[in-house]
Design a protein around this motif. Structure first.
Motif, PDB file in Angstrom:
ATOM      1  N   ALA A  29      36.640   3.955 -16.936  1.00  0.00           N
ATOM      2  CA  ALA A  29      37.347   3.188 -15.993  1.00  0.00           C
ATOM      3  C   ALA A  29      37.772   3.890 -15.089  1.00  0.00           C
ATOM      4  CB  ALA A  29      38.003   2.159 -16.733  1.00  0.00           C
ATOM      5  N   ASN A  30      37.819   3.557 -13.524  1.00  0.00           N
ATOM      6  CA  ASN A  30      38.899   3.831 -12.672  1.00  0.00           C
ATOM      7  C   ASN A  30      39.664   2.833 -12.434  1.00  0.00           C
ATOM      8  OD1 ASN A  30      37.436   6.288 -12.384  1.00  0.00           O
ATOM      9  ND2 ASN A  30      36.476   5.808 -10.629  1.00  0.00           N
TER      10      ASN A  30
ATOM     11  N   PHE B 299      45.329   8.322 -17.535  1.00  0.00           N
ATOM     12  CA  PHE B 299      43.973   8.722 -16.939  1.00  0.00           C
ATOM     13  C   PHE B 299      43.647  10.346 -16.776  1.00  0.00           C
ATOM     14  CE2 PHE B 299      45.123   4.669 -14.983  1.00  0.00           C
ATOM     15  CZ  PHE B 299      44.082   3.844 -15.120  1.00  0.00           C
TER      16      PHE B 299
ATOM     17  N   ASN C 258      38.052   2.282 -22.645  1.00  0.00           N
ATOM     18  CA  ASN C 258      37.433   2.366 -21.360  1.00  0.00           C
ATOM     19  C   ASN C 258      37.439   3.523 -20.747  1.00  0.00           C
ATOM     20  OD1 ASN C 258      36.342  -0.734 -21.234  1.00  0.00           O
ATOM     21  ND2 ASN C 258      38.594  -1.110 -20.988  1.00  0.00           N
TER      22      ASN C 258
ATOM     23  N   THR D 297      46.754   2.844 -17.925  1.00  0.00           N
ATOM     24  CA  THR D 297      45.665   2.649 -18.976  1.00  0.00           C
ATOM     25  C   THR D 297      46.394   2.840 -20.399  1.00  0.00           C
ATOM     26  OG1 THR D 297      43.736   3.997 -20.245  1.00  0.00           O
ATOM     27  CG2 THR D 297      45.228   5.010 -19.039  1.00  0.00           C
TER      28      THR D 297
ATOM     29  N   GLY E 202      40.892   6.689 -19.631  1.00  0.00           N
ATOM     30  CA  GLY E 202      40.573   6.139 -18.179  1.00  0.00           C
ATOM     31  C   GLY E 202      39.922   7.478 -17.383  1.00  0.00           C
TER      32      GLY E 202
ATOM     33  N   VAL F 160      43.693  -0.746 -17.115  1.00  0.00           N
ATOM     34  CA  VAL F 160      42.361  -0.778 -17.584  1.00  0.00           C
ATOM     35  C   VAL F 160      42.065  -0.967 -19.089  1.00  0.00           C
ATOM     36  CG1 VAL F 160      41.614   0.805 -15.716  1.00  0.00           C
ATOM     37  CG2 VAL F 160      42.204   1.773 -17.915  1.00  0.00           C
TER      38      VAL F 160
END
Length: 504
Positions: free
Chosen positions: A152-153, A200, A149, A172, A176, A145
């Motif tokens: 973002a998933n 994430f 971001n 990531t 994320g 990602v």
């Protein structure tokens, strides 16, 4: 070396080591997205969103493998199955990379639309309700990602009855929201196998409890809130490796069901203040090793006794077992054997019934051509994408060690008979047999692996060692067999769906 690190190394060695150069013959029907008319460029600089999305729009719901050779594919928007919100288009689509490490689908840094965690947006999205996302899959690639971001998933994945995420890394650069989002209602049954999520806020998110999800060989690292969050789903997790400063797996919802077998959970930093595992409903755990956490498990179910477990977990159940006979309150602790890997042969060692006059998608009978291909002495026999008509007995024997459908379909009626052969393990995979009158019989003592396949009339086996990875069918009859199943969906309505006669 921590237990979690040692476990992740072992998993890395056993997780589809043969699947890191997945290439197909030119006539397989697999669509190379770097070729015309799509022309995606894996140079890490060209925006490939439109090229890949065009293929997803035009080839949706066709059991097609959309293949990316090694390279970095830059995207700037969500890649959507079917391209629209028409749910009829959001199934039977397989995005396949040549290798997990070599194929990178990368979101542009600071990409418009991916900046708000309150309104998360996935890089890949495979569908929505209702529960008809049959045979969706993402395999052998990395989703990155990028940087900047936070909304973002990595992927919103949805599959039903038979579908899988296999050999995938989601990562990531700095921020994320969710790595793998499986929280859609009516999710599953499906298989998530050989997955790594790095970074994430949340690594994996599951929710609702309509069906179930099976996980195997999962690695979580560097999450900020929780490694794996389950809100009400029924999940089966085998071989979980986590290295985190937060709780590795939390299932706080009162309707959640968790089975966790074989895990290495290494806590770092702030993990000393939190439990490795949290439970608010039903939780079964066996062979869990933990280091660096305040507790191994905190269990506070609504209708059972609260419990705190320190150190490693040999076996734990949040609720007492119900049994028809006296027992010691523990599971049988049966052996859990990993699915054998069959080497992915060079396409030069593949053969198809086309070489003997067979032709997909016509009304001709392909039985003889199929049998000639199976008896030609090649280790891999493949069905180019399309429908193949069978009208008699088809015998898998001799030198064949992989019978692969390239997501092809069988039609007609007859039997597929798996017999003795030179290879100790036979793989039978990537075939759809829904709505046919074709049965499968295993008449050999060797090991047979069924993967990513639907079996219309189920399967009969005698004396075999069988593995099922992401299989749907009905009914199954096992006579004196040894069976290991990871996501076996016995979809049917009459009589026993699974009959075990003298086996394990």
């Amino acid at each position: 070396m921590s237990y979690a690190f040692r476990l992740s190394v072992v998993l890395g060695l056993c997780a589809s080591a043969f699947a890191e150069n997945v290439v197909f013959p030119p006539d397989s029907g697999v669509v190379d997205l770097t070729q015309a008319p799509y022309g995606a460029k894996g140079d890490g600089q060209t925006d490939c969103t439109a090229a890949i999305q065009r293929a997803l729009d035009e080839l949706n719901c066709q059991n097609r493998i959309l293949w990316l050779p090694d390279g970095t594919y830059l995207v700037s928007n969500t890649l959507k199955w079917g391209g629209t919100n028409n749910a009829n288009n959001q199934k039977r689509t397989i995005l396949q990379g040549q290798s997990e490490a070599g194929v990178i689908v990368r979101l542009k840094d600071a990409c418009a639309g991916f900046g708000d965690p309150a309104r998360p947006k996935p890089v890949i999205w495979t569908g929505t309700l209702p529960a008809q996302r049959f045979r969706n899959a993402v395999r052998n690639l990395t989703i990155d990602v990028g940087k900047g971001n936070p909304g973002a998933n990595g992927m919103h994945f949805y599959a039903n009855n038979q579908g899988a995420v296999r050999n995938v890394t989601i990562r990531t650069g700095d921020a994320g929201n969710i790595g793998l989002d499986l929280a859609m209602g009516d999710q599953g049954p499906c298989l998530i196998k050989d997955l790594k999520v790095i970074g994430f806020e949340t690594g994996i998110f599951t929710k609702h409890g309509t069906a179930s999800i099976t996980f195997a060989n999962i690695t979580l690292e560097g999450q900020k809130k929780v490694g794996f969050l389950n809100l009400g789903q029924c999940i089966f997790v085998e071989n979980l490796s986590s290295r985190n400063a937060v709780t590795a797996l939390s299932s706080p919802d009162k309707s959640g069901v968790v089975y966790l077998v074989n895990a290495g959970l290494a806590g770092t930093g702030g993990a000393a203040d939190v439990p490795a595992l949290q439970n608010g409903a039903f939780f079964f755990a066996r062979n869990v090793k933990t280091t660096g956490y305040r507790h191994a498990l905190e269990s506070k179910p609504e209708k059972a006794e609260a419990a705190t477990v320190e150190g490693d977990i040999e076996e734990f159940s949040s609720h007492p077992p119900q049994a028809l006979f006296p027992n010691d309150g523990k599971s049988l602790a049966l052996e859990i054997r990993p699915t054998p890997e069959v080497p992915w042969d060079d396409p030069q060692d593949w053969i198809a019934p086309v070489a003997f006059g067979g032709k997909p998608d016509d009304e001709g009978d392909d039985t003889q051509a199929l049998q000639q291909a199976l008896d030609a002495g090649k280790p891999t026999v493949y069905l180019p994408n399309g429908s193949w008509k069978l009208s008699g007995d088809l015998r898998i024997r001799g030198a064949v060690r992989r019978f692969v459908g390239c997501e092809a379909r069988f039609k007609g009626e007859g039997r597929i008979l798996i017999e003795d052969g030179e290879a100790p393990v036979l793989a039978f995979e990537r075939i759809e047999m829904n709505y046919t009158r074709i049965g499968v019989e295993v008449n050999t003592a060797r090991t047979v692996v069924f993967a990513n396949t639907t079996l219309a009339l189920g399967l009969k086996a005698r004396g075999a060692t069988l593995f099922f990875d992401d299989v749907c069918g009905y009914p199954f009859e096992f006579v004196k067999c040894r069976v290991w199943a990871r996501q076996l969906n016995p979809e049917g309505s009459e009589g026993p769906r699974v009959l075990n006669d003298g086996g394990t």
